[in-house]
Design an enzyme around this catalytic site. Sequence first.
Site, short mmCIF file in Angstrom:
data_model
loop_
_atom_site.label_atom_id
_atom_site.label_comp_id
_atom_site.label_asym_id
_atom_site.label_seq_id
_atom_site.Cartn_x
_atom_site.Cartn_y
_atom_site.Cartn_z
N CYS A 51 0.83 -1.21 0.00
CA CYS A 51 0.00 0.00 0.00
C CYS A 51 0.86 1.26 0.00
CB CYS A 51 -0.91 -0.04 1.23
SG CYS A 51 -1.71 1.51 1.64
N CYS A 89 0.13 3.75 2.78
CA CYS A 89 0.59 3.25 4.08
C CYS A 89 2.07 3.58 4.29
CB CYS A 89 0.37 1.74 4.19
SG CYS A 89 -1.37 1.27 3.99
#
Length: 114
Positions: free
Chosen positions: A37, A40
């Site tokens: 991600c 993230c």
Amino acid sequence: MKREGERTNMEKLQSIEQFEQLKNEERTMFMFSADWCPDCRVIEPFLPALEADYPEYEFIYVDRDDFIDVCQQLDVFGIPSFIAFHNGEEVGRFVSKDRKTKEEIEAFINGLDA
């Protein structure tokens, strides 16, 4: 069990049983994330400071891919996302597919009932 490149010392969720136990503790903040991600990765550099600024919470890293059942149970469809529990009750969630800033995460935590 840190993975290569991880900068945070946040404890990683190991099992569904551990999740059930942790959500019943006084104050637990689950952070849903995944290695792949990009949003993230953006928040990773300030996670240690976030943990230090909110010592009343136990921060737990939940790998979305390892715990897809937990994500479905909690309706976590976007990451990174945060869900706070106090003594078994969900008290707040910052769940969306949007990139999050340190200020937005702090505002979310500050808005929780302590």
